[in-house]
Design a protein around this motif. Structure first.
Motif, short mmCIF file in Angstrom:
data_model
loop_
_atom_site.label_atom_id
_atom_site.label_comp_id
_atom_site.label_asym_id
_atom_site.label_seq_id
_atom_site.Cartn_x
_atom_site.Cartn_y
_atom_site.Cartn_z
N ASN A 100 15.72 2.20 10.38
CA ASN A 100 15.61 1.83 8.97
C ASN A 100 14.22 1.31 8.62
O ASN A 100 13.35 1.17 9.49
N GLN A 101 14.03 1.02 7.35
CA GLN A 101 12.73 0.59 6.86
C GLN A 101 12.25 -0.71 7.52
O GLN A 101 11.07 -0.84 7.85
N GLU A 102 13.15 -1.66 7.73
CA GLU A 102 12.74 -2.91 8.37
C GLU A 102 12.28 -2.67 9.80
O GLU A 102 11.26 -3.21 10.23
N ASP A 103 13.01 -1.85 10.53
CA ASP A 103 12.63 -1.57 11.92
C ASP A 103 11.34 -0.75 11.99
O ASP A 103 10.51 -0.95 12.89
N MET A 104 11.16 0.19 11.06
CA MET A 104 9.91 0.96 11.04
C MET A 104 8.73 0.06 10.72
O MET A 104 7.65 0.19 11.30
N LEU A 105 8.93 -0.88 9.79
CA LEU A 105 7.88 -1.85 9.47
C LEU A 105 7.57 -2.72 10.68
O LEU A 105 6.40 -2.97 11.00
N GLY A 106 8.62 -3.19 11.36
CA GLY A 106 8.41 -4.01 12.55
C GLY A 106 7.65 -3.28 13.63
O GLY A 106 6.76 -3.85 14.29
N LYS A 111 7.00 -12.82 11.14
CA LYS A 111 7.83 -14.01 11.39
C LYS A 111 9.21 -13.84 10.77
O LYS A 111 10.23 -14.19 11.38
N LEU A 112 9.26 -13.29 9.55
CA LEU A 112 10.55 -13.07 8.88
C LEU A 112 11.43 -12.10 9.68
O LEU A 112 12.62 -12.33 9.87
N ILE A 113 10.81 -11.01 10.14
CA ILE A 113 11.57 -10.02 10.92
C ILE A 113 12.07 -10.64 12.21
O ILE A 113 13.23 -10.43 12.62
N ALA A 114 11.22 -11.43 12.87
CA ALA A 114 11.62 -12.08 14.12
C ALA A 114 12.80 -13.02 13.90
O ALA A 114 13.75 -13.04 14.69
N SER A 131 -0.06 -2.86 15.22
CA SER A 131 -1.24 -3.35 14.50
C SER A 131 -1.42 -4.85 14.72
O SER A 131 -2.27 -5.28 15.50
N LEU A 132 -0.60 -5.66 14.07
CA LEU A 132 -0.72 -7.11 14.18
C LEU A 132 -0.60 -7.59 15.62
O LEU A 132 -1.41 -8.42 16.08
N VAL A 133 0.40 -7.11 16.35
CA VAL A 133 0.64 -7.58 17.71
C VAL A 133 -0.53 -7.20 18.63
O VAL A 133 -0.88 -7.94 19.55
N GLU A 166 -0.54 -6.74 2.81
CA GLU A 166 -1.83 -6.44 2.20
C GLU A 166 -2.98 -7.10 2.96
O GLU A 166 -4.14 -6.85 2.66
N SER A 167 -2.65 -7.95 3.93
CA SER A 167 -3.68 -8.65 4.69
C SER A 167 -3.13 -9.06 6.05
O SER A 167 -1.93 -8.96 6.32
N TYR A 168 -4.01 -9.54 6.90
CA TYR A 168 -3.61 -10.02 8.22
C TYR A 168 -2.64 -11.19 8.09
O TYR A 168 -1.60 -11.23 8.77
N LEU A 169 -2.95 -12.13 7.21
CA LEU A 169 -2.10 -13.31 7.04
C LEU A 169 -0.71 -12.93 6.53
O LEU A 169 0.30 -13.50 6.95
N GLU A 170 -0.65 -11.97 5.63
CA GLU A 170 0.66 -11.53 5.13
C GLU A 170 1.42 -10.81 6.25
O GLU A 170 2.65 -10.92 6.34
N ALA A 171 0.71 -10.09 7.09
CA ALA A 171 1.36 -9.43 8.22
C ALA A 171 2.01 -10.46 9.14
O ALA A 171 3.12 -10.25 9.64
N VAL A 172 1.32 -11.57 9.35
CA VAL A 172 1.86 -12.65 10.18
C VAL A 172 3.16 -13.19 9.58
O VAL A 172 4.15 -13.40 10.28
#
Length: 322
Positions: A179-185, A243-246, A191-193, A233-239
């Motif tokens: 799903n979209q949440e898992d694809m985003l994760g 966190k929300l997904i985790a 990227s972020l990780v 839209e940014s590194y900070l937003e990615a963080v």
């Protein structure tokens, strides 16, 4: 702004267009053809759709443009960053990003049920590595081969969804498969990780490279059918999104532990000695952190923390795939 409530909605959504294409393929050609077609989808060397059905050619044509947030300068920075840090990124992906994905207990069920990773881990790792090298190769963007590369992944995901949904084993309480949440994760894991892993290995990454890497993976995410509304839209937003997904998805699971065990077996098989194998495993524990390493069942080794700083040899081993 991405919220837990919004992620709950996107957990029920997949990739409708690609799913409909797979449905048509099954109706026209049957399941045996679909299984053979998945071999083509996993091959990032053969990118020609000339011999494929008109439906697939039209689908590629309709999905061969960049989103408005595509930034060529940032793409060049991101691909340069990957090229200059490929050994370290290979280490991070194999020992951090992939097991990080397995922490999502419900999403891991798809990978486990499909048996693609569990039963042929090395081959699937090689596929992932080939995909990464393809999307991080600037020439593939210049030549627009990037569209075929990403479309193949979209269709592969849709094929796995088809088999998962028709297996009669899937519970929608787990969300829509892939799903979209898992694809985003997963996008954030690549990227972020990766950027976080560089920091944990005590490498300083300039903010301009961070932003470029996040932006480029957003473009890749768009081409893989992740909805732009939920992308950072940014590194900070990615963080914050990570966190929300985790908080929503990360927990101990049999599927996550078995997928991790299969991964660790392959990783350890790369090592020329038991000491190097333990070093790789300890690096994974260090990168993930004690809490997540325990959730995934990655055992402690006798490697002292001071030795973990000596990782160049192991990073060369991992870069052979990634």
């Amino acid at each position: 702004m991405v919220t837990k409530e919004k992620l709950s909605i996107y957990r029920t959504l997949g990739d409708k267009e690609a799913d409909e294409i797979i449905e048509q393929i099954v109706l026209q050609h049957g399941l045996t053809y679909l299984r053979q077609f998945m071999l083509f989808l996993s091959d990032y060397q053969n990118l020609s759709f000339e011999n494929q059905s008109p439906i697939l050619q039209a689908f590629l044509s309709a999905n061969s443009s960049f989103p408005v947030f595509y930034d060529k300068k940032k793409l060049i920075r991101a691909t340069d960053f990957y090229r200059d840090n490929q050994q370290n990124i290979g280490l991070i992906l194999g020992l951090y990003s992939l097991p990080y994905c397995y922490l999502g207990a419900d999403g891991a069920k798809v990978l486990y049920m499909s048996e693609r990773i569990k039963n042929d881990t090395y081959k699937r790792l090689t596929e992932t590595g080939n995909f990464l090298k393809a999307v991080m190769n600037y020439d593939n963007w210049q030549s627009e081969r990037i569209f075929a590369i990403c479309l193949k992944v979209r269709l592969l995901h849709a094929a796995i969804r088809y088999f998962t949904l028709h297996s009669k084993q899937w519970d929608m309480a787990w969300g829509y498969p892939i799903n979209q949440e898992d694809m985003l994760g997963t996008n954030l894991a690549f990227s972020l990780v990766v950027l976080r892993g560089m920091e944990k290995l005590v490498y300083s990454v300039d903010k301009s490279y961070e932003d470029a890497y996040i932006n480029t993976w957003n473009v890749i995410g768009f081409l893989l059918a992740v909805e732009p509304e939920i992308m950072p839209e940014s590194y900070l937003e990615a963080v914050k999104i990570d966190k929300l997904i985790a908080e929503r998805q990360f927990r101990e699971s049999l599927e996550g532990q078995q997928l991790t065990a299969s991964l660790m077996n392959v990783v350890r098989s790369f090592a020329p000695s038991g000491i190097t194998a333990n070093l790789l495993q300890s690096q994974s524990r260090m990168l993930l952190g004690e809490k997540y390493a325990k959730m995934l069942g990655i055992a402690e080794t006798n490697i002292p923390n001071t030795l973990l700083k000596v990782y160049n040899t192991t990073s060369v081993l991992m870069s052979k795939i990634f």
